[in-house]
Design a protein around this motif. Structure first.
Motif, PDB file in Angstrom:
ATOM      1  N   LYS A 214      17.707  -5.058 -10.824  1.00 28.81           N
ATOM      2  CA  LYS A 214      16.838  -6.233 -10.878  1.00 28.81           C
ATOM      3  C   LYS A 214      17.065  -7.030 -12.161  1.00 28.81           C
ATOM      4  CE  LYS A 214      13.460  -4.208  -7.760  1.00 28.81           C
ATOM      5  NZ  LYS A 214      12.119  -3.588  -7.604  1.00 28.81           N
ATOM      6  N   ARG A 219      15.585 -10.571 -12.185  1.00 28.99           N
ATOM      7  CA  ARG A 219      14.170 -10.299 -11.900  1.00 28.99           C
ATOM      8  C   ARG A 219      13.633  -9.342 -12.962  1.00 28.99           C
ATOM      9  NH1 ARG A 219      15.032  -9.107  -5.522  1.00 28.99           N
ATOM     10  NH2 ARG A 219      13.039  -8.009  -5.755  1.00 28.99           N
ATOM     11  N   GLU A 222      10.151  -7.443 -12.741  1.00 30.91           N
ATOM     12  CA  GLU A 222      10.218  -6.310 -11.816  1.00 30.91           C
ATOM     13  C   GLU A 222      11.032  -5.172 -12.419  1.00 30.91           C
ATOM     14  OE1 GLU A 222      11.302  -7.277  -7.773  1.00 30.91           O
ATOM     15  OE2 GLU A 222      10.573  -9.315  -8.032  1.00 30.91           O
ATOM     16  N   GLU A 450      15.967 -17.943 -13.241  1.00 29.19           N
ATOM     17  CA  GLU A 450      16.523 -16.767 -12.570  1.00 29.19           C
ATOM     18  C   GLU A 450      16.123 -15.470 -13.259  1.00 29.19           C
ATOM     19  OE1 GLU A 450      20.643 -17.583 -12.793  1.00 29.19           O
ATOM     20  OE2 GLU A 450      20.608 -19.246 -11.377  1.00 29.19           O
ATOM     21  N   SER A 453       9.953 -15.024 -15.000  1.00 29.02           N
ATOM     22  CA  SER A 453       8.989 -15.600 -14.074  1.00 29.02           C
ATOM     23  C   SER A 453       8.959 -17.114 -14.263  1.00 29.02           C
ATOM     24  CB  SER A 453       7.597 -15.009 -14.346  1.00 29.02           C
ATOM     25  OG  SER A 453       6.598 -15.796 -13.746  1.00 29.02           O
TER      26      SER A 453
END
Length: 659
Positions: A214, A219, A222, A450, A453
């Motif tokens: 992730k 991300r 996460e 990307e 958040s």
């Protein structure tokens, strides 16, 4: 966070921004440094290098730093003696392939799956042919699936497939394999199919790999949750005072620090520091790395004296151990804090020491073919920091561009690429080189969308910077869009009463005023005032100035410019002026000045007439009369509600009858 903190985090220079319309530029993102085991890239906090990854070194699925409790997870695959004996002394992938070919025909599905797994695992460890490793792992999974038994080995094969697909940058495939592996591990634990000793290391390995995946996908929030779950397993299986657990605490602290979540980062960093001090002593390198993380967190939270103390302690250890690269980064962190705290003589002396490291870093750059590209990129960043402090901006930008060229094609380096681009963009923007700054700031907007958040405050600051750049380039619509995005982002991440949110709202008000959209300018300026009221006595002067600006905008709101190209905004301004003031002035309407002057002269002549003459001239009840003077409307006696107006009507057509 105080303005001083924000200035340090962005490594601002003591230079007035060259912005012509009193816009406030947001906090740009700056370069930082990591310890050798940092899980993520730091965005703008001193004390962390940007380039290293967690826990992998050269690619996300090789050279794993394996904690002791993960050994049982690996040892499980060699628990069948006859398979071990069949492979004999084979250690390399080539030797294992030869041994496998000799035994393949005699193996049932379960044993075939194990043998295929071992070959695929070895190929992945050597990293020479990931496609071949993927082929063996896929065949292993099919063999084990035919066997029909849910086992740890089946889950480990899914884990291996996830690792290989990260190497091949097939992130969606990897996510599918790793998620399935985690779900099956939970099922194994719930149903008691396998002992906890084997399950927990597996969950740790899969959660760590999910975090790496992730992170590579951008991300990061996460990813941090996955790393945190892996740490919870470590807390259950490792010695509480062990070095390995301390490193994992530091990893997670560094991860939260990389997204400027200082509140979450600090407890983990302090735990790491406490463990390593007890286990290794106060002057150990691990403790020095921990102190850099703690110092970066303190500086981000505005505790600059405490941060400087941690950096100074780290600096002594790195200097004593001749760790030149770490020393250089730590000295630069110390310099910025010393300048911020007004310790200019100390900053100069520290810079003199850092100058001695400059040759070392440049030598690294000259020998980049022999070392990791990420290591070279970090050296470029460190050298750029020194040149920036020396006011040699072009040289600093040149080195940052070199770092950017080394990392921009690495998918797991999206966050680092965004950070370096942000630093270059801000440096160019602060020097007035707006056309050069805009492409970098636009890259930052894409990369941080990307890797963070969409509502992270760092994203909001970059929107604000980009808005300033667009404004200076005479792109008012684009600037307004960026300021609006900054406000929306910061309202969520900081709250509408935070100083950063107020700045973005103020910029938006100014921009709408510049565009002639005074109704919107008034609306956002009122929001500025409402937010400032929550700051009490400390904001009284600013609040008074905000009220002055609001009144000025309200006066401008009464002037309707018909040359304004946004018809909807013009209509909105007329409505607002009518609702709030009852009148407005129209400019740029196209009526000739001579005609307006003549009309005003006739009006003045009429109004100067005695009342009886005006009444005799205009009070005729004849509907065809040339002039009429009345209040409200023709049907005044019949009205339930009256408009407060006096009206004079004068027919104009046909002109031969009335004029």
């Amino acid at each position: 966070m105080s303005k001083a903190s924000l200035s340090l985090l962005s490594r601002f220079r003591a230079i007035a921004p060259p912005f012509s319309r009193n816009y406030v530029s947001g906090i740009s993102l700056s370069l930082s440094s990591t310890t050798s085991s940092s899980p993520l890239h730091s965005t703008h906090v001193p004390g962390l290098n940007l380039i290293k990854t967690h826990p992998f070194q050269t690619n996300p699925s090789r050279n794993i730093r394996t904690p002791p409790h993960s050994l049982s997870w690996q040892m499980y695959v060699i628990a069948k003696p006859h398979i071990v004996q069949a492979f004999g002394s084979a250690k390399t992938a080539e030797q294992m392939l030869a041994a496998f070919q000799d035994m393949e025909a005699s193996l049932d599905d379960a044993d075939l799956g194990l043998a295929l797994f071992k070959v695929g695992f070895q190929l992945q460890q050597e990293g020479k042919d990931p496609e071949k490793a993927l082929s063996f792992a896929d065949k292993a999974l099919k063999a084990l699936d035919r066997d029909g038994q849910l086992s740890v080995l089946f889950v480990m094969t899914l884990h291996l497939l996830g690792c290989i697909n990260i190497t091949l940058k097939r992130f969606d495939d990897s996510l599918g394999y790793l998620t399935r592996a985690y779900n099956l591990l939970c099922r194994l634990e719930e149903e008691g199919i396998t002992s906890v000793e084997h399950i927990r290391p597996g969950i740790h390995a899969v959660q760590t790999e999910l975090g790496n995946l992730k992170r590579a996908m951008g991300r990061i929030d996460e990813a941090l949750e996955n790393y945190k779950k892996a740490l919870e397993i470590s807390e259950m299986t490792l010695e509480m005072d062990g070095k390995e657990l301390g490193v994992e605490y530091r990893d997670l602290a560094s991860g939260y620090l990389s997204v400027s979540n200082f509140k979450e980062a600090l407890p983990f960093a302090l735990k790491a520091l406490d463990i390593h001090k007890k286990e290794l002593g106060h002057d150990s390198v691990e403790v020095a790395h921990d102190r850099r993380i703690v110092g970066a967190i303190y500086s981000g939270a505005g505790e600059h004296k405490m941060a400087l103390e941690q950096f100074e302690l780290s600096r002594k250890v790195f200097k004593h151990c001749s760790l030149t690269s770490e020393l250089l980064s730590t000295e630069m962190d110390a310099v910025y804090l010393q300048i911020l705290l007004g310790k200019f003589d100390e900053a100069i002396n520290t810079l003199k020491d850092s100058k001695g490291c400059l040759d070392f870093a440049c030598q690294i750059l000259d020998k980049k073919e022999a070392v990791s590209l990420r290591f070279v990129a970090q050296a470029c960043i460190d050298v750029a920091n020194i040149y920036e402090v020396m006011d040699e901006f072009e040289t600093a930008v040149s080195f940052l561009n070199r770092a950017l060229g080394l990392i921009e094609n690495e998918p797991e380096q999206q966050h680092a690429e965004g950070t370096v681009s942000a630093r270059i963009g801000w440096m160019l923007l602060s020097r007035g080189e707006v056309p050069r700054a805009i492409p970098y700031l636009e890259t930052v907007a894409e990369r941080f969308k990307e890797s963070l958040s969409s509502k992270h405050f760092v994203v909001g600051h970059n929107y604000n910077n980009l808005g300033v750049a667009y404004l200076e380039s005479d792109r008012p619509q684009s600037a307004a869009q960026m300021f609006a995005a900054a406000k929306n982002t910061l309202d969520v991440s900081r709250g509408p009463y935070h100083a950063d949110s107020i700045v973005s709202c103020r910029n938006l008000s100014i921009e709408y005023g510049t565009m002639g959209s005074y109704a919107l300018a008034v609306e956002f300026q009122q929001q500025v005032i409402d937010a400032l009221k929550f700051h009490g006595q400390s904001a009284l002067d600013v609040l008074a100035e905000a009220h002055r600006i609001l009144e000025e905008l309200k006066r401008k709101a009464l002037v309707v410019d018909l040359e304004h190209h946004d018809r909807n905004q013009t209509i909105l301004q007329i409505l607002k002026a009518g609702e709030e003031y009852g009148f407005f002035q129209v400019i740029n309407h196209g009526v000739l000045k001579d005609l307006m002057d003549e009309i005003m002269n006739v009006a003045e002549e009429f109004l100067a007439m005695p009342w009886l003459e005006k009444e005799r001239e205009c009070s005729s009840k004849d509907p065809k009369g040339s002039c009429k003077l009345y209040t409200s409307s023709y049907a005044y006696p019949m009205e339930d509600f009256h408009y407060w107006r006096d009206a004079l009507t004068h027919p104009c057509l046909p002109s031969e009858e009335y004029i």
